[in-house]
Design an enzyme around this catalytic site. Structure first.
Site, PDB file in Angstrom:
ATOM      1  N   ASN A  10      22.661  32.893  30.845  1.00 53.21           N
ATOM      2  CA  ASN A  10      20.879  32.944  30.907  1.00 53.21           C
ATOM      3  C   ASN A  10      20.658  33.561  32.509  1.00 53.21           C
ATOM      4  O   ASN A  10      21.168  33.848  33.118  1.00 53.21           O
ATOM      5  CB  ASN A  10      20.335  31.261  31.360  1.00 53.21           C
ATOM      6  CG  ASN A  10      19.585  31.615  32.206  1.00 53.21           C
ATOM      7  OD1 ASN A  10      19.074  31.516  33.361  1.00 53.21           O
ATOM      8  ND2 ASN A  10      18.612  31.367  30.838  1.00 53.21           N
ATOM      9  N   ALA A  26      16.887  33.126  27.229  1.00 51.70           N
ATOM     10  CA  ALA A  26      16.138  33.241  28.589  1.00 51.70           C
ATOM     11  C   ALA A  26      14.999  31.867  27.810  1.00 51.70           C
ATOM     12  O   ALA A  26      15.024  31.231  26.386  1.00 51.70           O
ATOM     13  CB  ALA A  26      14.424  34.331  28.345  1.00 51.70           C
ATOM     14  N   GLU A  27      14.470  30.693  29.033  1.00 51.74           N
ATOM     15  CA  GLU A  27      14.282  29.854  28.149  1.00 51.74           C
ATOM     16  C   GLU A  27      13.037  29.742  27.519  1.00 51.74           C
ATOM     17  O   GLU A  27      12.644  28.589  27.169  1.00 51.74           O
ATOM     18  CB  GLU A  27      13.939  29.254  29.382  1.00 51.74           C
ATOM     19  CG  GLU A  27      15.190  28.124  30.557  1.00 51.74           C
ATOM     20  CD  GLU A  27      15.082  29.547  31.040  1.00 51.74           C
ATOM     21  OE1 GLU A  27      15.424  29.674  33.104  1.00 51.74           O
ATOM     22  OE2 GLU A  27      15.455  31.193  31.817  1.00 51.74           O
ATOM     23  N   ASN A  28      12.254  31.251  27.454  1.00 55.26           N
ATOM     24  CA  ASN A  28      11.114  30.578  26.425  1.00 55.26           C
ATOM     25  C   ASN A  28      11.066  31.315  24.846  1.00 55.26           C
ATOM     26  O   ASN A  28      10.473  31.287  24.276  1.00 55.26           O
ATOM     27  CB  ASN A  28       9.499  31.884  27.105  1.00 55.26           C
ATOM     28  CG  ASN A  28      10.890  33.407  27.174  1.00 55.26           C
ATOM     29  OD1 ASN A  28      11.692  33.587  27.764  1.00 55.26           O
ATOM     30  ND2 ASN A  28       9.422  34.144  27.312  1.00 55.26           N
ATOM     31  N   GLY A  29      12.555  31.601  24.219  1.00 53.17           N
ATOM     32  CA  GLY A  29      13.184  31.525  23.028  1.00 53.17           C
ATOM     33  C   GLY A  29      13.517  32.667  22.934  1.00 53.17           C
ATOM     34  O   GLY A  29      12.628  33.549  22.021  1.00 53.17           O
TER      35      GLY A  29
END
Length: 221
Positions: free
Chosen positions: A26, A49-52
């Site tokens: 990440n 990435a945390e947004n998918g």
């Protein structure tokens, strides 16, 4: 004034050396977003990435950005063959289940015990800490990339953080434009020095206590 492009890329290149094929990694915003540019084109690393999104590639060339592709900070990205899209719930599930091998983050302060403060800028409105809290607590290895001193010249490697903490004793490695520190059970250990700096300069610009490795490595251009 921020770091010059050359310094930012030297930091990112050193961080890339910590990554091995097969890892799920990440990346935070800022200097961490440059890390993929310093891996071989045929690498087998999946950037998360945390947004998918799993499968981020290198930074797109100027003028060739895809407005539909961005990282968690909203900056343009490319994707690699085999990339996968998901919603943020699944993306955070990967983090919370401990699937992320390395997270590479920016920071405002890191203490000599490895405490991390990276989510709030004094005097500025921020939307919140985002995924930093989960990443700091659950990633197998936490690497911080940051400028050694803030805009006022104060050390960002401190004895004790004065800003709100993201997580305690979570950082494993810190890389600045001056050198590389490992966080050990005995405290900070300086392991690498960039050839543009020196141990004396690092001591003069660092508030935190640290020891110097017997096998100090000089990082060249």
């Amino acid at each position: 004034m921020g770091l010059a492009t050359g310094d930012r890329n030297r930091i990112a290149k050193r961080a890339a050396a910590e990554i091995s094929d097969g890892m799920l990694v990440n990346l935070g915003i800022g200097i961490p977003s440059l890390v993929p540019n310093h891996l071989l084109n045929d690498h087998k690393v999946m950037f998360h990435a945390e947004n998918g999104l799993v499968g981020i590639g290198s930074t797109p060339e100027m003028g060739k950005e895809d407005p539909h592709l961005c990282n968690a900070g909203g900056l343009p990205i490319t994707i690699r063959a085999g990339a996968s899209y998901c919603d943020s719930t699944v993306a955070f599930g990967m983090i919370r289940r401990g699937r992320v091998d390395i997270t590479i983050l920016g920071a405002l302060q890191v203490s000599q015990a490895g405490d991390l403060a990276n989510w709030i800028v004094p005097g500025k409105r921020v939307p919140g800490m985002g995924g930093a809290m989960e990443l700091a607590a659950k990633a197998k290895k936490v690497i911080v990339l940051m400028e050694h001193n803030d805009k006022a010249g104060m050390s960002k490697l401190v004895k004790k953080c004065t800003l709100p903490l993201t997580a305690k004793k979570c950082v494993h490695m810190i890389i600045t434009e001056l050198g590389v520190f490992s966080v050990t059970s005995e405290g900070l250990l300086l392991t690498d020095v960039f050839d543009t700096s020196s141990i004396q300069e690092i001591r003069s610009r660092t508030e935190a206590s640290f020891t110097v490795s017997e096998n100090i490595h000089i990082l060249k251009e």
